[in-house]
Scaffold this motif. Structure first.
Motif, PDB file in Angstrom:
ATOM      1  N   ARG A 272      34.812  66.815  48.681  1.00  0.00           N
ATOM      2  CA  ARG A 272      35.131  66.005  47.498  1.00  0.00           C
ATOM      3  C   ARG A 272      34.149  66.307  46.357  1.00  0.00           C
ATOM      4  NH1 ARG A 272      35.837  59.930  48.953  1.00  0.00           N
ATOM      5  NH2 ARG A 272      36.665  59.893  46.836  1.00  0.00           N
ATOM      6  N   ALA A 273      32.862  66.459  46.704  1.00  0.00           N
ATOM      7  CA  ALA A 273      31.857  66.770  45.687  1.00  0.00           C
ATOM      8  C   ALA A 273      32.096  68.155  45.085  1.00  0.00           C
ATOM      9  CB  ALA A 273      30.450  66.677  46.269  1.00  0.00           C
TER      10      ALA A 273
ATOM     11  N   ALA B 171      20.015  61.436  54.424  1.00  0.00           N
ATOM     12  CA  ALA B 171      20.931  62.552  54.668  1.00  0.00           C
ATOM     13  C   ALA B 171      20.179  63.786  55.156  1.00  0.00           C
ATOM     14  CB  ALA B 171      21.704  62.878  53.393  1.00  0.00           C
ATOM     15  N   MET B 172      19.000  64.014  54.626  1.00  0.00           N
ATOM     16  CA  MET B 172      18.260  65.227  54.968  1.00  0.00           C
ATOM     17  C   MET B 172      17.537  65.134  56.310  1.00  0.00           C
ATOM     18  SD  MET B 172      16.910  66.615  51.324  1.00  0.00           S
ATOM     19  CE  MET B 172      16.657  68.287  51.873  1.00  0.00           C
ATOM     20  N   LYS B 173      17.597  63.975  56.958  1.00  0.00           N
ATOM     21  CA  LYS B 173      17.030  63.846  58.298  1.00  0.00           C
ATOM     22  C   LYS B 173      17.835  64.648  59.312  1.00  0.00           C
ATOM     23  CE  LYS B 173      14.991  59.235  57.935  1.00  0.00           C
ATOM     24  NZ  LYS B 173      15.123  57.836  58.372  1.00  0.00           N
ATOM     25  N   HIS B 174      19.086  64.915  58.964  1.00  0.00           N
ATOM     26  CA  HIS B 174      20.002  65.584  59.892  1.00  0.00           C
ATOM     27  C   HIS B 174      20.137  67.056  59.515  1.00  0.00           C
ATOM     28  CE1 HIS B 174      21.110  61.585  61.276  1.00  0.00           C
ATOM     29  NE2 HIS B 174      21.207  61.239  60.011  1.00  0.00           N
ATOM     30  N   PRO B 175      19.698  67.978  60.364  1.00  0.00           N
ATOM     31  CA  PRO B 175      19.766  69.407  60.047  1.00  0.00           C
ATOM     32  C   PRO B 175      21.201  69.918  59.841  1.00  0.00           C
ATOM     33  CG  PRO B 175      18.616  69.030  62.148  1.00  0.00           C
ATOM     34  CD  PRO B 175      19.050  67.718  61.638  1.00  0.00           C
ATOM     35  N   GLU B 176      22.180  69.273  60.499  1.00  0.00           N
ATOM     36  CA  GLU B 176      23.573  69.694  60.312  1.00  0.00           C
ATOM     37  C   GLU B 176      24.015  69.458  58.879  1.00  0.00           C
ATOM     38  OE1 GLU B 176      23.056  66.910  62.528  1.00  0.00           O
ATOM     39  OE2 GLU B 176      22.597  68.171  64.240  1.00  0.00           O
ATOM     40  N   VAL B 177      23.586  68.337  58.320  1.00  0.00           N
ATOM     41  CA  VAL B 177      23.949  68.007  56.941  1.00  0.00           C
ATOM     42  C   VAL B 177      23.324  69.016  55.977  1.00  0.00           C
ATOM     43  CG1 VAL B 177      23.707  66.279  55.118  1.00  0.00           C
ATOM     44  CG2 VAL B 177      24.289  65.558  57.437  1.00  0.00           C
ATOM     45  N   VAL B 178      22.065  69.324  56.192  1.00  0.00           N
ATOM     46  CA  VAL B 178      21.368  70.295  55.327  1.00  0.00           C
ATOM     47  C   VAL B 178      22.066  71.644  55.399  1.00  0.00           C
ATOM     48  CG1 VAL B 178      19.190  71.506  54.933  1.00  0.00           C
ATOM     49  CG2 VAL B 178      19.176  69.081  55.526  1.00  0.00           C
ATOM     50  N   ARG B 179      22.452  72.047  56.613  1.00  0.00           N
ATOM     51  CA  ARG B 179      23.147  73.328  56.782  1.00  0.00           C
ATOM     52  C   ARG B 179      24.492  73.325  56.068  1.00  0.00           C
ATOM     53  NH1 ARG B 179      27.072  74.811  59.944  1.00  0.00           N
ATOM     54  NH2 ARG B 179      26.930  72.974  61.267  1.00  0.00           N
ATOM     55  N   LEU B 180      25.260  72.244  56.195  1.00  0.00           N
ATOM     56  CA  LEU B 180      26.581  72.169  55.551  1.00  0.00           C
ATOM     57  C   LEU B 180      26.465  72.189  54.026  1.00  0.00           C
ATOM     58  CD1 LEU B 180      28.343  69.538  57.845  1.00  0.00           C
ATOM     59  CD2 LEU B 180      28.920  71.965  57.610  1.00  0.00           C
TER      60      LEU B 180
ATOM     61  N   HIS C 140      22.412  67.478  44.955  1.00  0.00           N
ATOM     62  CA  HIS C 140      21.939  66.102  44.811  1.00  0.00           C
ATOM     63  C   HIS C 140      23.081  65.133  45.075  1.00  0.00           C
ATOM     64  CE1 HIS C 140      21.227  62.396  42.443  1.00  0.00           C
ATOM     65  NE2 HIS C 140      20.000  62.533  42.915  1.00  0.00           N
ATOM     66  N   THR C 141      24.237  65.389  44.500  1.00  0.00           N
ATOM     67  CA  THR C 141      25.396  64.530  44.704  1.00  0.00           C
ATOM     68  C   THR C 141      25.782  64.479  46.178  1.00  0.00           C
ATOM     69  OG1 THR C 141      26.215  65.070  42.496  1.00  0.00           O
ATOM     70  CG2 THR C 141      27.806  64.155  44.044  1.00  0.00           C
ATOM     71  N   CYS C 142      25.803  65.634  46.831  1.00  0.00           N
ATOM     72  CA  CYS C 142      26.168  65.682  48.249  1.00  0.00           C
ATOM     73  C   CYS C 142      25.201  64.865  49.086  1.00  0.00           C
ATOM     74  CB  CYS C 142      26.191  67.120  48.755  1.00  0.00           C
ATOM     75  SG  CYS C 142      27.549  68.096  48.115  1.00  0.00           S
ATOM     76  N   TYR C 143      23.908  65.122  48.948  1.00  0.00           N
ATOM     77  CA  TYR C 143      22.924  64.408  49.758  1.00  0.00           C
ATOM     78  C   TYR C 143      22.949  62.904  49.480  1.00  0.00           C
ATOM     79  CZ  TYR C 143      20.842  68.843  51.229  1.00  0.00           C
ATOM     80  OH  TYR C 143      20.628  70.061  51.782  1.00  0.00           O
ATOM     81  N   ARG C 144      23.070  62.529  48.224  1.00  0.00           N
ATOM     82  CA  ARG C 144      23.099  61.109  47.881  1.00  0.00           C
ATOM     83  C   ARG C 144      24.320  60.425  48.483  1.00  0.00           C
ATOM     84  NH1 ARG C 144      24.939  58.981  42.352  1.00  0.00           N
ATOM     85  NH2 ARG C 144      26.670  59.867  43.432  1.00  0.00           N
ATOM     86  N   ASN C 145      25.503  61.035  48.309  1.00  0.00           N
ATOM     87  CA  ASN C 145      26.725  60.421  48.820  1.00  0.00           C
ATOM     88  C   ASN C 145      26.745  60.377  50.351  1.00  0.00           C
ATOM     89  OD1 ASN C 145      27.527  60.071  46.208  1.00  0.00           O
ATOM     90  ND2 ASN C 145      28.999  61.738  46.206  1.00  0.00           N
ATOM     91  N   ILE C 146      26.253  61.410  50.990  1.00  0.00           N
ATOM     92  CA  ILE C 146      26.190  61.409  52.457  1.00  0.00           C
ATOM     93  C   ILE C 146      25.202  60.343  52.928  1.00  0.00           C
ATOM     94  CG2 ILE C 146      25.496  62.744  54.488  1.00  0.00           C
ATOM     95  CD1 ILE C 146      26.612  65.238  53.006  1.00  0.00           C
ATOM     96  N   GLY C 147      24.067  60.207  52.252  1.00  0.00           N
ATOM     97  CA  GLY C 147      23.088  59.177  52.599  1.00  0.00           C
ATOM     98  C   GLY C 147      23.655  57.779  52.438  1.00  0.00           C
TER      99      GLY C 147
ATOM    100  N   GLY D 272      32.008  65.618  60.484  1.00  0.00           N
ATOM    101  CA  GLY D 272      33.280  65.305  59.827  1.00  0.00           C
ATOM    102  C   GLY D 272      33.066  64.516  58.546  1.00  0.00           C
ATOM    103  N   LEU D 273      32.190  63.518  58.600  1.00  0.00           N
ATOM    104  CA  LEU D 273      31.884  62.705  57.427  1.00  0.00           C
ATOM    105  C   LEU D 273      31.245  63.556  56.334  1.00  0.00           C
ATOM    106  CD1 LEU D 273      31.581  59.801  56.172  1.00  0.00           C
ATOM    107  CD2 LEU D 273      29.289  59.808  57.184  1.00  0.00           C
ATOM    108  N   ALA D 274      30.263  64.358  56.729  1.00  0.00           N
ATOM    109  CA  ALA D 274      29.558  65.197  55.755  1.00  0.00           C
ATOM    110  C   ALA D 274      30.501  66.219  55.135  1.00  0.00           C
ATOM    111  CB  ALA D 274      28.374  65.888  56.421  1.00  0.00           C
ATOM    112  N   THR D 275      31.358  66.836  55.956  1.00  0.00           N
ATOM    113  CA  THR D 275      32.296  67.835  55.448  1.00  0.00           C
ATOM    114  C   THR D 275      33.231  67.221  54.425  1.00  0.00           C
ATOM    115  OG1 THR D 275      32.191  69.009  57.554  1.00  0.00           O
ATOM    116  CG2 THR D 275      34.045  69.522  56.119  1.00  0.00           C
ATOM    117  N   ARG D 276      33.756  66.026  54.717  1.00  0.00           N
ATOM    118  CA  ARG D 276      34.670  65.360  53.782  1.00  0.00           C
ATOM    119  C   ARG D 276      33.979  65.065  52.455  1.00  0.00           C
ATOM    120  NH1 ARG D 276      35.994  59.941  52.727  1.00  0.00           N
ATOM    121  NH2 ARG D 276      38.105  59.734  51.906  1.00  0.00           N
TER     122      ARG D 276
END
Length: 183
Positions: free
Chosen positions: A69-70, A12-21, A41-48, A61-65
């Motif tokens: 929820r988290a 998940a942390m490979k993507h800068p957009e995810v880290v920013r969100l 931790h929950t966000c990064y784990r679930n997105i990964g 869109g996936l990361a935002t959803r």
């Protein structure tokens, strides 16, 4: 922490957009949670997990959803505990029925300030503008009472030999005792 979780977090942390969100979300709800790191931790784990498992059309869109929820889950299940004011503890009696008494420390502060003002007045009055006498008096107030130590400090600050300063301190001590007796 499990190794699999680290793999998902890394993905998940490979993507800068995810880290920013995730950081924006944690900044948005930090005051509602006791532990923001658990939320992140929950966000990064679930997105990964989602990135490794599912085919997705839009990463944002996936990361935002997943983040929304988290957020909802953490606020509902791990929200910040209500802070209790000291005043309410004093009125209610707290958890065990005993009333808490709030100590007023302003008296201590006032007395310290007044003592400091008195100290400055006495130092000014006794030293009569002599810098060496001021230094000696201030050191006496802070607890330096050993003439040898005082003479070393004076020699470093004003120069000359320590023995001359030690004799000056002894004469000044007698003079101060006379002046303080007169006050």
């Amino acid at each position: 922490m499990k190794n699999k979780n680290l793999i998902f977090i890394e993905e998940a942390m490979k993507h800068p957009e995810v880290v920013r969100l995730v950081s924006e979300a944690s900044e948005r709800i930090w005051y509602k949670l006791n532990d923001v790191t658990s939320f992140e931790h929950t966000c990064y784990r679930n997105i990964g997990i989602a990135l490794k498992t599912y085919d997705y059309m839009s990463l944002i869109g996936l990361a935002t959803r997943i983040i929304r929820r988290a957020e909802a889950w953490h606020i509902k299940n791990r929200g910040a505990t209500q802070t209790i004011s000291i005043q309410s503890l004093a009125e209610d009696g707290g958890d065990n029925g005993q009333a808490y008494e709030v100590a007023d420390s302003t008296e201590d502060i006032e007395s310290k300030v007044l003592n400091k003002i008195r100290q400055k007045e006495i130092v000014t009055k006794i030293s009569q503008g002599d810098e060496r006498k001021k230094v000696i008096l201030n050191l006496w107030y802070t607890g330096y009472i050993n003439d040898s130590e005082l003479s070393v400090v004076l020699a470093e600050r004003f120069g000359n030999k320590t023995s001359g300063h030690r004799r000056f301190i002894q004469r000044f001590k007698v003079e101060c005792q006379r002046k303080l007796a007169a006050i």
